[in-house]
Every structure is written in structure tokens, then in C-alpha cells.
Design a protein around this motif. Sequence first.
Motif, PDB file in Angstrom:
ATOM      1  N   THR A 182      48.762  -8.805  89.172  1.00  0.00           N
ATOM      2  CA  THR A 182      48.267  -8.073  90.317  1.00  0.00           C
ATOM      3  C   THR A 182      48.230  -6.863  89.854  1.00  0.00           C
ATOM      4  O   THR A 182      48.783  -6.168  88.942  1.00  0.00           O
ATOM      5  CB  THR A 182      49.490  -8.437  91.313  1.00  0.00           C
ATOM      6  N   TYR A 183      47.321  -6.164  90.515  1.00  0.00           N
ATOM      7  CA  TYR A 183      47.367  -4.672  90.349  1.00  0.00           C
ATOM      8  C   TYR A 183      47.002  -3.862  91.826  1.00  0.00           C
ATOM      9  O   TYR A 183      46.373  -4.362  92.757  1.00  0.00           O
ATOM     10  CB  TYR A 183      46.172  -4.481  89.478  1.00  0.00           C
ATOM     11  N   ASP A 184      47.932  -2.908  92.022  1.00  0.00           N
ATOM     12  CA  ASP A 184      47.873  -2.135  93.253  1.00  0.00           C
ATOM     13  C   ASP A 184      47.017  -0.765  92.849  1.00  0.00           C
ATOM     14  O   ASP A 184      47.763   0.172  92.437  1.00  0.00           O
ATOM     15  CB  ASP A 184      49.130  -1.826  93.805  1.00  0.00           C
ATOM     16  N   PRO A 185      45.824  -0.492  93.089  1.00  0.00           N
ATOM     17  CA  PRO A 185      45.218   0.967  92.720  1.00  0.00           C
ATOM     18  C   PRO A 185      45.747   2.000  93.561  1.00  0.00           C
ATOM     19  O   PRO A 185      45.640   2.977  92.936  1.00  0.00           O
ATOM     20  CB  PRO A 185      43.584   0.392  93.308  1.00  0.00           C
ATOM     21  N   GLY A 186      46.417   1.738  94.670  1.00  0.00           N
ATOM     22  CA  GLY A 186      46.792   3.006  95.404  1.00  0.00           C
ATOM     23  C   GLY A 186      48.054   3.476  94.562  1.00  0.00           C
ATOM     24  O   GLY A 186      48.113   4.756  94.448  1.00  0.00           O
ATOM     25  N   SER A 187      48.948   2.662  94.262  1.00  0.00           N
ATOM     26  CA  SER A 187      50.078   3.076  93.516  1.00  0.00           C
ATOM     27  C   SER A 187      50.040   3.106  91.650  1.00  0.00           C
ATOM     28  O   SER A 187      50.777   3.484  91.173  1.00  0.00           O
ATOM     29  CB  SER A 187      51.426   2.312  93.996  1.00  0.00           C
ATOM     30  N   GLY A 188      48.992   2.332  91.363  1.00  0.00           N
ATOM     31  CA  GLY A 188      48.786   2.096  90.094  1.00  0.00           C
ATOM     32  C   GLY A 188      49.838   1.038  89.412  1.00  0.00           C
ATOM     33  O   GLY A 188      50.003   0.803  88.353  1.00  0.00           O
ATOM     34  N   ALA A 189      50.553   0.291  90.265  1.00  0.00           N
ATOM     35  CA  ALA A 189      51.596  -0.863  89.814  1.00  0.00           C
ATOM     36  C   ALA A 189      50.818  -2.016  89.366  1.00  0.00           C
ATOM     37  O   ALA A 189      49.779  -2.453  90.143  1.00  0.00           O
ATOM     38  CB  ALA A 189      52.428  -1.104  91.182  1.00  0.00           C
TER      39      ALA A 189
END
Length: 125
Positions: A42-49
Amino acid sequence: MARFYTILAIIGVAVAFTEACTSSSGRTPSWDMSDNSEIYPTYDPGSGAVGVGVEIRFRRGADETAERVFNLIDRVGDGCIDVSEWTSEGGSVINFAELLNAADQNGDEKISWDEFPKADKANKA
């Protein structure tokens, strides 16, 4: 000619990777861990996590699940769900009132097993 073979090798590796990294759900990339579970990045573009997601697919009959849920909520075991049983399982009074409006056919302010399927449909709407 060497460029052609290099490009062909890259395409072959990409196709092999895509096929190897596709689970039965069709999510790419992901890997089946068993018949009913898969793992995927998974990747969260908002936080870069960056993380790992796990999906477990349950295969039960709908009637069995509905009956099991009803029996879990019906703590008293009288065959009806009242507001105190509903709220003890985390439901809200307002939500229970909406279910009563949609499903309580006899006006006893409880949801019986016969009324439960209608209440369940109203809850999903």
C-alpha cells in the motif's frame, strides 16, 4: 540486434513479474497467502507512507451469518433484539429507532428473527 534481445528480455521479465504478482482477486501486485487471503503493498500519497495490506475473504452462507449475528445481539435469548441489547453491542439508539421504523411489523419495539432480514436490508440502504 543486441538491443532487440535486451528489449525482448525486459518485456519478458515484466510479463512474468505481472503474472507472478497477481492474486486471485486480480489486484496487482499482490500475492495469495492461502485460498482465502492475500497480501499487497500500500502507499498513501498524502503522507508518503508505505505499508502492507492484508485481505481475508470469508466464505459463509448469508443465512448462517445473519442468524449468527442475530444470536450474538440477542443476549437475553428471547428471540427478539431490544434497544438495550442493541446498544450493548455498540449500536446507537437513533440507529435502532430507524431499524424499528423500517422493520418492526407488530409494534412491540423489538426486532424479532422474522423481522431481522427486513431490518438488515434497511440498515444497508
